[in-house]
Design an enzyme around this catalytic site. Structure first.
Site, mmCIF file in Angstrom:
data_model
loop_
_atom_site.group_PDB
_atom_site.id
_atom_site.type_symbol
_atom_site.label_atom_id
_atom_site.label_comp_id
_atom_site.label_asym_id
_atom_site.label_seq_id
_atom_site.Cartn_x
_atom_site.Cartn_y
_atom_site.Cartn_z
ATOM 1 N N ASP A 174 -21.496 28.226 -53.716
ATOM 2 C CA ASP A 174 -20.162 27.635 -53.679
ATOM 3 C C ASP A 174 -20.223 26.164 -54.037
ATOM 4 O OD1 ASP A 174 -17.463 27.523 -51.196
ATOM 5 O OD2 ASP A 174 -17.462 27.607 -53.391
ATOM 6 N N LYS A 206 -19.626 24.448 -60.220
ATOM 7 C CA LYS A 206 -19.619 25.657 -61.044
ATOM 8 C C LYS A 206 -20.546 25.543 -62.242
ATOM 9 C CE LYS A 206 -16.491 26.128 -58.127
ATOM 10 N NZ LYS A 206 -17.074 26.284 -56.820
ATOM 11 N N ASP A 257 -18.634 32.219 -55.587
ATOM 12 C CA ASP A 257 -17.218 31.986 -55.340
ATOM 13 C C ASP A 257 -16.569 31.246 -56.506
ATOM 14 O OD1 ASP A 257 -15.283 30.243 -52.813
ATOM 15 O OD2 ASP A 257 -14.874 32.040 -53.986
ATOM 16 N N ASN A 258 -15.262 31.393 -56.646
ATOM 17 C CA ASN A 258 -14.479 30.681 -57.662
ATOM 18 C C ASN A 258 -14.941 30.945 -59.084
ATOM 19 O OD1 ASN A 258 -14.676 28.165 -55.308
ATOM 20 N ND2 ASN A 258 -12.734 29.095 -55.872
ATOM 21 N N GLU A 280 -8.045 30.027 -52.491
ATOM 22 C CA GLU A 280 -7.864 29.759 -51.056
ATOM 23 C C GLU A 280 -6.626 28.916 -50.812
ATOM 24 O OE1 GLU A 280 -11.003 29.269 -52.462
ATOM 25 O OE2 GLU A 280 -11.166 27.151 -52.856
#
Lengths: 635, 259
Positions: free
Chosen positions: B183, B186, B211-212, B241
């Site tokens: 997390d 990126k 995530d993401n 989120e």
């Protein structure tokens, strides 16, 4: 082998195996029948193989679903119609005048005026359809009003008029025939039992041997599953009906506000441009001169996006949402049509006033010329002046034709450029900028574009309306349209496969075909109205075109009846066109339409009832079969 | 010069833009503008403000209440990109299915996801949490200890992830990682995944959760996953989120090993 031998024996003696007497004749008849059936089958195969672009469209359908494919099928159908119109105008109007009429340079109307000769061959002038392009068979003004031309005694003005009427009549006939055929295919509702089971077990085609075909088949089965799932989802939705109705009313209200706003903006801008035209166009900046075009293009690009966003409030099935979207953009484009026609009518009036002045000037000029020659010599030698120097009257019909041609060309260019920039450049940017951008361009903001079915279909329909309106004044329009559709087909097929992604909600477009046809019919009606109005009420130019010298264009029919047909025919015609006879006939037709409509409705009802009965019978059979199978198991 | 009519014709475009991307505008307002405003007003950093709030409103020793307080703060006061309640539930489900013993977390930020993972771990499992920024690591440490997790359950490593991964085997004595939760930035997803593959810490059946992957998105990571053929991968689609309309996803990769 034995089988082949026996087959040959049976074929040879088949007739003999039948009747006793007249054996030979019977055998001959049977042989001819079989040959004929084989020929018919081969011809059917050949006809199917001749249908153009079938593989391309199938490939698009397998990847993008039937809604996108329906646009391309529509495009192909339009191409067929335009080919026929092109055949009519080219073969019966342009070719006879080019081959048998007076050549270029023999008459004032067929020659470029001396003043324009210097730059008549420039590309800029030709692109604007002036210069040599204007004084050619492409436009109305070139045609001579001689009653018959050439050794065939071809009636040019009559042919021009009848081709003009014939294109409209043929278009009406074809559109209505296609609508009727589509209505038949729809039937009274599908048999929807075991939809997914059928798809699951019977979709694959075991005769496929080519890997690429297999990929396409795989894609098409996936798409058809998605479509079926969507249909099932839509049929099961049951939520708050009052909220949905309120939201739909709200959405329609917002759309009406937007349409009213844009309509007023267009009206305001047109009034301003009329004011500018009266003051003289040179005193204004480029922005002010092209204000109308810019505002119309911008509204035409941006309002559909707003309608799309508003329609997410309404929560319709995607097919119904597409039809609403089409209807709204249609209403928007009618505003465009209105401005175009207003501008055209203003110009026609200007040209007709100019015509009066030119008529006056010409008599003065001719008198002056005559006096000169008489002064030199007492006999009257023929006045030999080059046709390029003779002053000629303004030709409002050619001007109208030119406006239509320019509109089509600019529309086409705009569409292609928007396609290249909006789809292709965007796809290139998304693919190659993605390596060095902070968020995922493919999944996030710009991403690849989807194929805009409604915008493209409407563009096609309105384009065809322009062709129908202008084909009388510019016989080159159908030819131009055939070229444009041909290029569009290839360009758009490539662009769709290369730059677009399928929509998220893929839906079956079976009901949309008649909707497109209905819109096309409305546009056909709306576009023939101005043409008919100008033909019936405005006198043709005195100096150009096949009807010059007549007081109304349809006088050519009267002239033909008087001079080419025997006298009794004219009498019969005048009796038949008597209002006393025509009105009862119209009444009878209306009653016949009403009767046919009610009988077809009752047949449809009977059909539905039979289908329901069939379903219950098969259900009962199914249930009793299960019971019969269960009995041995119980005992 | 340019007439008012042409400017008015752009109005539908502006309206479309605003309506279609309204959630992104809201996110921008909450994540950037509100944050700048509070930064200037209080002088504390965003994570310190979050910690103050959690300290005053949560019950110590109860991870449930700490997570709920965090969620409340992030939904109402400001925006911090923790994993959030919806994606957190997906993560809890994956954790309870696999019951990992060795878990590596890259990017703990405030410690929200650390507490969430540690809550679901069985006895005897160990969680290694890597955080690059020293100040955030300090806050995360405080949050983890507040939740009641001691040193032999959760170990916080303060260093960039690409430096830690080669040293995991030698300095921390790890043989195999059962679950990796990514997390952090990126851009680093793909490099860290390749480093993990190279270090031999992933065995057959190891799970990597990233995530993401859709917003802001990690396209290189996804491309690598698809091409390498080493993983059975799935993307769990959810929303970002604390936001309703922005679509996001969590990628679950199960390492298959070299065939």
């Amino acid at each position: 082998s034995v089988v082949q031998e026996s087959q040959e024996f049976v074929e040879k003696y088949e007739g003999a195996i039948g009747k006793g007497k007249g054996r030979k004749l019977y055998a001959y008849k049977v042989m001819m029948l079989k040959k004929w059936m084989k020929f018919q089958r081969d011809f059917e195969n050949f006809k199917t193989a001749c249908i153009p672009w079938e593989m391309k469209i199938k490939e698009i359908e397998s990847h993008f679903g039937s809604s996108v494919a329906s646009y391309f099928l529509f495009l192909r159908w339009m191409y067929g119609i335009n080919m026929i119109l092109f055949g009519l105008t080219f073969g019966l109007v342009m070719v006879p005048e080019a081959l048998m009429g007076m050549p270029y340079g023999s008459m004032p109307r067929k020659t470029v005026p001396r003043a324009e000769e210097a730059n008549a061959m420039d590309f800029a002038v030709l692109w604007d359809f002036g210069g040599y392009a204007q004084y050619s068979v492409l436009f109305y003004g070139y045609y001579n009003s001689q009653r018959t031309i050439g050794w065939l005694k071809f009636r040019m003005p009559l042919s021009y008029f009848l081709v003009g009427v014939g294109t409209v009549a043929y278009s009406y006939m074809v559109v209505i025939r296609t609508m009727a055929r589509n209505a038949n295919e729809d039937g009274g509702g599908d048999n929807n039992c075991f939809n997914f089971s059928w798809k699951m077990f019977t979709s694959w085609d075991y005769l496929i041997g080519n890997p690429e075909t297999a990929d396409n088949k795989f894609a098409s089965i996936t798409t058809s599953f998605k479509e079926a799932i969507l249909e099932e989802q839509e049929s099961r939705k049951d939520d708050n009906i009052h909220l949905t109705r309120f939201l739909r009313v709200l959405a329609n209200f917002l759309v009406l506000c937007c349409l009213a706003g844009s309509g007023y903006l267009i009206y305001f801008v047109v009034r301003r441009s009329q004011k500018f035209a009266l003051e003289g166009l040179e005193s204004h900046t480029w922005w002010e001169r092209n204000e109308v075009n810019m505002v119309m293009s911008l509204l035409g690009m941006f309002c559909p996006m707003l309608f799309d966003v508003i329609s997410t409030l309404e929560n319709y099935h995607p097919r119904i949402a597409l039809q609403w979207q089409l209807g709204r953009i249609f209403a928007l484009f009618l505003g465009n049509l209105y401005t175009f026609i207003i501008a055209l009518m203003d110009e026609i009036n200007l040209k007709r006033e100019e015509e009066e002045m030119v008529k006056l000037n010409m008599t003065i000029w001719e008198a002056g010329l005559y006096n000169e020659t008489v002064g030199v010599n007492s006999t009257t030698p023929p006045i030999a002046i080059h046709p390029a120097d003779i002053p000629r009257g303004p030709c409002w019909e050619t001007m109208v034709g030119q406006e239509f041609v320019r509109l089509i060309v600019s529309d086409t260019m705009t569409t292609y450029i928007m396609l290249l920039i909006g789809d292709f450049l965007r796809a290139v940017l998304v693919r190659f900028l993605n390596y060095c951008w902070c968020w995922d361009l493919e999944a996030g903001f710009p991403s690849y574009s989807e194929f805009d079915v409604s915008g493209n279909v409407l563009g096609l329909i309105f384009n065809q309306g322009m062709i129908w309106m202008g084909a009388f004044y510019a016989p080159c329009l159908p030819a131009l349209n055939v070229l444009r559709l041909h290029v569009s087909m290839y360009l758009q097929c490539w662009a769709v496969m290369c730059c677009n992604v399928p929509q998220e909600r893929v839906f079956k477009a079976s009901g949309s075909n008649n909707f497109y046809m209905a819109m096309l019919l409305v546009i056909l009606f709306l576009s023939t109205l101005p043409a008919i109005y100008t033909i019936v009420s405005i006198p043709p130019s005195f100096d150009c075109g096949p009807f010059s010298g007549k007081s109304r264009m349809f006088d050519v029919i009267q002239e033909t009846l008087e001079s080419d047909f025997p006298a009794w025919f004219g009498k019969v015609f005048s009796y038949a066109s008597n209002p006393g006879l025509v009105l009862p006939f119209l009444l009878l037709m209306v009653l016949a339409i009403y009767y046919l409509q009610s009988t077809s409705k009752s047949y449809k009802q009977a059909n539905l009832e039979l289908k329901k009965k069939l379903q219950t019978v098969s259900h009962d059979n199914h249930v009793s079969a299960i019971i019969l199978c269960a009995i041995p198991a119980l005992t | 010069m340019v007439s008012g009519a042409i400017v008015l014709a752009f109005l539908p475009l502006v309206l479309t833009f605003i309506i279609r991307y309204r959630y992104y505008f809201v996110l921008f307002y909450r994540a950037v503008l509100v944050r700048i405003w509070y930064d200037c007003k209080t002088g504390l950093s965003r994570e310190e403000r979050a910690f103050q709030y959690v300290l005053t409103h949560a019950t110590p020793g109860d991870p449930e209440s700490i997570l709920e307080t965090f969620d409340l703060w992030c939904s109402t006061v400001e925006f911090i990109s923790n994993i959030g309640p919806k994606k957190g539930k997906i993560m809890d489900r994956i954790l309870s299915e696999h019951c990992p013993l060795n878990v590596l977390e890259l990017g703990s930020h405030c410690g929200y996801s650390t507490v969430r993972i540690a809550r679901a771990l069985p006895l005897g499992a160990r969680l290694y949490s890597v955080e690059m920024d020293a100040r955030n690591a300090a806050i995360a440490e405080k949050v983890i200890r507040l939740a009641g997790f001691d040193d032999d359950m959760v170990e916080l490593i303060v260093s960039p992830s690409d430096e830690v991964i080669p040293k995991l085997r030698s300095e921390y004595g790890l043989e195999r990682l059962d679950l990796v939760f990514m997390d952090h930035w990126k851009k680093c997803y793909r490099n860290d995944l390749q480093a993990l593959e190279g270090s031999g810490l992933l065995g057959k059946g190891s799970v990597v959760l990233a995530d993401n992957v859709l917003f802001p998105g990690a396209p290189n990571f996804l491309k690598h996953v698809r091409k390498s053929g080493l993983y059975e991968w799935k993307i769990h689609r959810a929303t970002l989120e604390y936001s309703k309309g922005i679509r996001d996803g969590m990628a679950e990769l199960v390492y298959q090993g070299i065939k």
